[in-house]
Design a protein around this motif. Sequence first.
Motif, PDB file in Angstrom:
ATOM      1  N   LEU A  47       0.826  -1.212   0.000  1.00 35.74           N
ATOM      2  CA  LEU A  47       0.000   0.000   0.000  1.00 35.74           C
ATOM      3  C   LEU A  47       0.859   1.260   0.000  1.00 35.74           C
ATOM      4  O   LEU A  47       0.710   2.149  -0.859  1.00 35.74           O
ATOM      5  CB  LEU A  47      -0.921  -0.007   1.223  1.00 35.74           C
ATOM      6  N   PHE A  48       1.767   1.342   0.961  1.00 37.65           N
ATOM      7  CA  PHE A  48       2.552   2.558   1.097  1.00 37.65           C
ATOM      8  C   PHE A  48       3.719   2.618   0.112  1.00 37.65           C
ATOM      9  O   PHE A  48       4.236   3.703  -0.170  1.00 37.65           O
ATOM     10  CB  PHE A  48       3.062   2.689   2.533  1.00 37.65           C
ATOM     11  N   GLY A  49       4.161   1.459  -0.400  1.00 30.64           N
ATOM     12  CA  GLY A  49       5.214   1.473  -1.417  1.00 30.64           C
ATOM     13  C   GLY A  49       4.758   2.197  -2.665  1.00 30.64           C
ATOM     14  O   GLY A  49       5.466   3.053  -3.206  1.00 30.64           O
ATOM     15  N   ALA A  50       3.562   1.861  -3.138  1.00 37.15           N
ATOM     16  CA  ALA A  50       3.014   2.552  -4.309  1.00 37.15           C
ATOM     17  C   ALA A  50       2.804   4.031  -4.010  1.00 37.15           C
ATOM     18  O   ALA A  50       3.084   4.908  -4.848  1.00 37.15           O
ATOM     19  CB  ALA A  50       1.693   1.893  -4.723  1.00 37.15           C
ATOM     20  N   ALA A  51       2.338   4.341  -2.794  1.00 34.04           N
ATOM     21  CA  ALA A  51       2.107   5.737  -2.421  1.00 34.04           C
ATOM     22  C   ALA A  51       3.415   6.516  -2.335  1.00 34.04           C
ATOM     23  O   ALA A  51       3.468   7.711  -2.669  1.00 34.04           O
ATOM     24  CB  ALA A  51       1.372   5.801  -1.085  1.00 34.04           C
ATOM     25  N   THR A  52       4.501   5.872  -1.915  1.00 31.89           N
ATOM     26  CA  THR A  52       5.798   6.544  -1.804  1.00 31.89           C
ATOM     27  C   THR A  52       6.294   6.998  -3.169  1.00 31.89           C
ATOM     28  O   THR A  52       6.836   8.098  -3.315  1.00 31.89           O
ATOM     29  CB  THR A  52       6.825   5.603  -1.150  1.00 31.89           C
ATOM     30  N   ASP A  53       6.136   6.144  -4.186  1.00 33.20           N
ATOM     31  CA  ASP A  53       6.552   6.538  -5.529  1.00 33.20           C
ATOM     32  C   ASP A  53       5.654   7.623  -6.109  1.00 33.20           C
ATOM     33  O   ASP A  53       6.099   8.466  -6.885  1.00 33.20           O
ATOM     34  CB  ASP A  53       6.539   5.318  -6.464  1.00 33.20           C
ATOM     35  N   ARG A  54       4.395   7.636  -5.720  1.00 23.59           N
ATOM     36  CA  ARG A  54       3.447   8.597  -6.288  1.00 23.59           C
ATOM     37  C   ARG A  54       3.466   9.940  -5.554  1.00 23.59           C
ATOM     38  O   ARG A  54       3.434  11.004  -6.178  1.00 23.59           O
ATOM     39  CB  ARG A  54       2.031   8.020  -6.257  1.00 23.59           C
ATOM     40  N   PHE A  55       3.543   9.922  -4.225  1.00 23.87           N
ATOM     41  CA  PHE A  55       3.382  11.139  -3.437  1.00 23.87           C
ATOM     42  C   PHE A  55       4.671  11.617  -2.765  1.00 23.87           C
ATOM     43  O   PHE A  55       4.664  12.678  -2.143  1.00 23.87           O
ATOM     44  CB  PHE A  55       2.304  10.937  -2.377  1.00 23.87           C
ATOM     45  N   GLY A  56       5.738  10.857  -2.849  1.00 27.25           N
ATOM     46  CA  GLY A  56       7.010  11.311  -2.299  1.00 27.25           C
ATOM     47  C   GLY A  56       7.438  10.560  -1.061  1.00 27.25           C
ATOM     48  O   GLY A  56       6.619  10.037  -0.310  1.00 27.25           O
ATOM     49  N   ARG A  58       9.089  11.733   1.664  1.00 26.65           N
ATOM     50  CA  ARG A  58       8.943  12.445   2.935  1.00 26.65           C
ATOM     51  C   ARG A  58       7.503  12.414   3.446  1.00 26.65           C
ATOM     52  O   ARG A  58       7.264  12.217   4.643  1.00 26.65           O
ATOM     53  CB  ARG A  58       9.416  13.880   2.766  1.00 26.65           C
ATOM     54  N   ARG A  59       6.558  12.606   2.545  1.00 28.70           N
ATOM     55  CA  ARG A  59       5.157  12.660   2.972  1.00 28.70           C
ATOM     56  C   ARG A  59       4.705  11.324   3.566  1.00 28.70           C
ATOM     57  O   ARG A  59       3.998  11.275   4.575  1.00 28.70           O
ATOM     58  CB  ARG A  59       4.280  13.032   1.775  1.00 28.70           C
ATOM     59  N   ILE A  60       5.126  10.220   2.947  1.00 30.79           N
ATOM     60  CA  ILE A  60       4.704   8.901   3.420  1.00 30.79           C
ATOM     61  C   ILE A  60       5.356   8.539   4.747  1.00 30.79           C
ATOM     62  O   ILE A  60       4.815   7.760   5.531  1.00 30.79           O
ATOM     63  CB  ILE A  60       4.994   7.833   2.349  1.00 30.79           C
ATOM     64  N   PHE A  61       6.547   9.124   5.020  1.00 37.10           N
ATOM     65  CA  PHE A  61       7.168   8.926   6.326  1.00 37.10           C
ATOM     66  C   PHE A  61       6.170   9.153   7.468  1.00 37.10           C
ATOM     67  O   PHE A  61       6.124   8.408   8.440  1.00 37.10           O
ATOM     68  CB  PHE A  61       8.318   9.925   6.522  1.00 37.10           C
ATOM     69  N   PHE A  62       5.403  10.212   7.368  1.00 38.89           N
ATOM     70  CA  PHE A  62       4.512  10.590   8.456  1.00 38.89           C
ATOM     71  C   PHE A  62       3.260   9.718   8.501  1.00 38.89           C
ATOM     72  O   PHE A  62       2.754   9.397   9.585  1.00 38.89           O
ATOM     73  CB  PHE A  62       4.146  12.070   8.324  1.00 38.89           C
ATOM     74  N   SER A 104      14.314   3.861   0.094  1.00 35.21           N
ATOM     75  CA  SER A 104      14.367   4.724  -1.089  1.00 35.21           C
ATOM     76  C   SER A 104      15.110   6.017  -0.776  1.00 35.21           C
ATOM     77  O   SER A 104      15.979   6.464  -1.534  1.00 35.21           O
ATOM     78  CB  SER A 104      12.945   5.052  -1.571  1.00 35.21           C
ATOM     79  N   ALA A 105      14.756   6.628   0.337  1.00 34.47           N
ATOM     80  CA  ALA A 105      15.393   7.894   0.712  1.00 34.47           C
ATOM     81  C   ALA A 105      16.884   7.716   0.970  1.00 34.47           C
ATOM     82  O   ALA A 105      17.705   8.556   0.575  1.00 34.47           O
ATOM     83  CB  ALA A 105      14.707   8.471   1.950  1.00 34.47           C
ATOM     84  N   VAL A 106      17.271   6.628   1.630  1.00 32.05           N
ATOM     85  CA  VAL A 106      18.683   6.376   1.917  1.00 32.05           C
ATOM     86  C   VAL A 106      19.484   6.291   0.626  1.00 32.05           C
ATOM     87  O   VAL A 106      20.516   6.962   0.456  1.00 32.05           O
ATOM     88  CB  VAL A 106      18.848   5.083   2.742  1.00 32.05           C
ATOM     89  N   ASP A 107      19.041   5.480  -0.318  1.00 28.33           N
ATOM     90  CA  ASP A 107      19.777   5.320  -1.569  1.00 28.33           C
ATOM     91  C   ASP A 107      19.887   6.636  -2.327  1.00 28.33           C
ATOM     92  O   ASP A 107      20.916   6.920  -2.947  1.00 28.33           O
ATOM     93  CB  ASP A 107      19.077   4.283  -2.454  1.00 28.33           C
ATOM     94  N   GLU A 108      18.841   7.444  -2.307  1.00 25.20           N
ATOM     95  CA  GLU A 108      18.803   8.645  -3.131  1.00 25.20           C
ATOM     96  C   GLU A 108      19.461   9.848  -2.482  1.00 25.20           C
ATOM     97  O   GLU A 108      19.612  10.893  -3.121  1.00 25.20           O
ATOM     98  CB  GLU A 108      17.344   8.951  -3.501  1.00 25.20           C
ATOM     99  N   LEU A 109      19.881   9.724  -1.214  1.00 22.21           N
ATOM    100  CA  LEU A 109      20.506  10.846  -0.518  1.00 22.21           C
ATOM    101  C   LEU A 109      21.940  10.550  -0.069  1.00 22.21           C
ATOM    102  O   LEU A 109      22.545  11.394   0.583  1.00 22.21           O
ATOM    103  CB  LEU A 109      19.653  11.248   0.701  1.00 22.21           C
ATOM    104  N   ILE A 110      22.479   9.384  -0.411  1.00 21.86           N
ATOM    105  CA  ILE A 110      23.808   8.983   0.056  1.00 21.86           C
ATOM    106  C   ILE A 110      24.752   8.833  -1.139  1.00 21.86           C
ATOM    107  O   ILE A 110      24.372   8.261  -2.170  1.00 21.86           O
ATOM    108  CB  ILE A 110      23.726   7.640   0.821  1.00 21.86           C
ATOM    109  N   PRO A 111      26.008   9.319  -1.063  1.00 23.24           N
ATOM    110  CA  PRO A 111      26.960   9.173  -2.175  1.00 23.24           C
ATOM    111  C   PRO A 111      27.196   7.709  -2.545  1.00 23.24           C
ATOM    112  O   PRO A 111      27.194   6.828  -1.673  1.00 23.24           O
ATOM    113  CB  PRO A 111      28.242   9.805  -1.623  1.00 23.24           C
ATOM    114  N   PRO A 174      14.957  15.878   4.210  1.00 19.86           N
ATOM    115  CA  PRO A 174      14.426  16.515   2.999  1.00 19.86           C
ATOM    116  C   PRO A 174      13.780  15.492   2.070  1.00 19.86           C
ATOM    117  O   PRO A 174      13.982  14.289   2.210  1.00 19.86           O
ATOM    118  CB  PRO A 174      15.669  17.117   2.355  1.00 19.86           C
ATOM    119  N   GLU A 175      13.010  15.999   1.124  1.00 19.30           N
ATOM    120  CA  GLU A 175      12.503  15.147   0.064  1.00 19.30           C
ATOM    121  C   GLU A 175      13.663  14.769  -0.868  1.00 19.30           C
ATOM    122  O   GLU A 175      14.669  15.495  -0.940  1.00 19.30           O
ATOM    123  CB  GLU A 175      11.403  15.871  -0.717  1.00 19.30           C
ATOM    124  N   SER A 176      13.547  13.656  -1.541  1.00 18.32           N
ATOM    125  CA  SER A 176      14.583  13.225  -2.479  1.00 18.32           C
ATOM    126  C   SER A 176      14.583  14.126  -3.713  1.00 18.32           C
ATOM    127  O   SER A 176      13.549  14.272  -4.375  1.00 18.32           O
ATOM    128  CB  SER A 176      14.322  11.776  -2.906  1.00 18.32           C
TER     129      SER A 176
END
Length: 440
Positions: A47-56, A58-62, A104-111, A174-176
């Motif tokens: 449920l939330f995986g699909a929402a994370t790709d659609r809505f971001g 950071r928003r799904i974190f909450f 998702s956030a970890v991969d997209e925010l780490i060198p 932050p958002e990715s």
Amino acid sequence: MLDGLEVTIIGALGAVLTSPRTLNLSPQAVGAIGSCYLAGAVAGALLFGAATDRFGRRRIFFLTLGCYLAGVALSAFAWNGAALGAFRLLTGLGIGGEYAAVNSAVDELIPARLRGRVALGLNGTYWLGAVIGAGMSLVLLNPHWLPEDLGWRLGFGIGAVIGLGVLALRRIIPESPRWLITHGRAQEAEALMREIEARTDSAGPEDLPKLTLQPRKSFGLGVILPVLLRTYRARTVLVLALMAAQAFLYNALFFTYALMLTRFYHVPQGRAGLYLLPLAAGNFLGPLWLGWLFDTLGRRIMLAATYILSGVLLAATGYGFLHGWFDATTQTLAWAAIFFIASSAASAAYLTASELFPLEIRALAIALFYAFGTALGGVLAPLVFGRLIGDGSPLAICGGYLFAGALMAGAGVLAAFLAVPAEGQSLEALSTPLSATAAD
């Protein structure tokens, strides 16, 4: 950390919940409640995986954290096994969604040069939660300090308190920028990148390949399934095997370890949590000490090595248990040695799922693999091992250990052939974004 806390709490409480003075559950019912939590995690991931790709991210974190907080708060007030199972399912919904958003956030925010060790280290914080759960269980389950029917309820309340603290911390994440740019929010992405570059005093490398993107807000299953089943078929097979094997091993042992200690080694119920501390220490230290090797020796070598070795060690432990080699202490030390290796393998499974698929479906890909891996290897494991322990047959339990070890070793062999050498590579080099177009 919250997932580690929840799994540990129900593991430590398992024996207490069988008491007539609490919920008077059978060992099979305790295993079933563990499976309810995992089933909720599977549903939440999807449920939330699909929402994370659609809505971001950071928003799904909450949203996921709010779902978790509701579940743990209600669990503290459960009046029977059915109610506790329902509230654990709600708790799992939030936790399952966390995995997709966080990884998702970890991969997209780490060198790229540090992505392996950071991802393994952060996934390893699961075991900080386990340490908290184990330590608190020693206090809460001590009948000299708290009534038996109160201590286990306060145990679930710990998660709610920590979750509220995490809710405050999440405000700084932050958002990715990658998610922003692929959803048509280029100005926000550029502003965020300028802020990051100013803080690090670096504009980043200039020689990376350039991509032209055509932003799309969502990608349906008609786009996603061909990517997973045709374009990246070998990667899909690999990640599913890694996820299922580690889920079976961990959920089989950690949802039932307290029952093992009390039934076969006669450890008092209130002291079962004490034996989890060395297990948690081994699990936490494994990714910290071995994580850098995934960035240096490489993904393929380390995935194969950690999966095969942990599988062999688990099978050897099952054989030793059958022949009476262990007491409660040495059995715990044997588990700790296995989990020192297996925790790196399990964390690397999430890393592999998150870095090998296109940006626009990254969270949903993590969710799908987490869901199917947990369903195949995790939901059944507590039920199976709960029944094996309830039957009291060392031979049957040994067979369960051998089966779990074979799953881990088999996944390691598969990794030796199919793993991608992703160390040091950008996410876009590993899989081209679906919204990429031909350069002008």
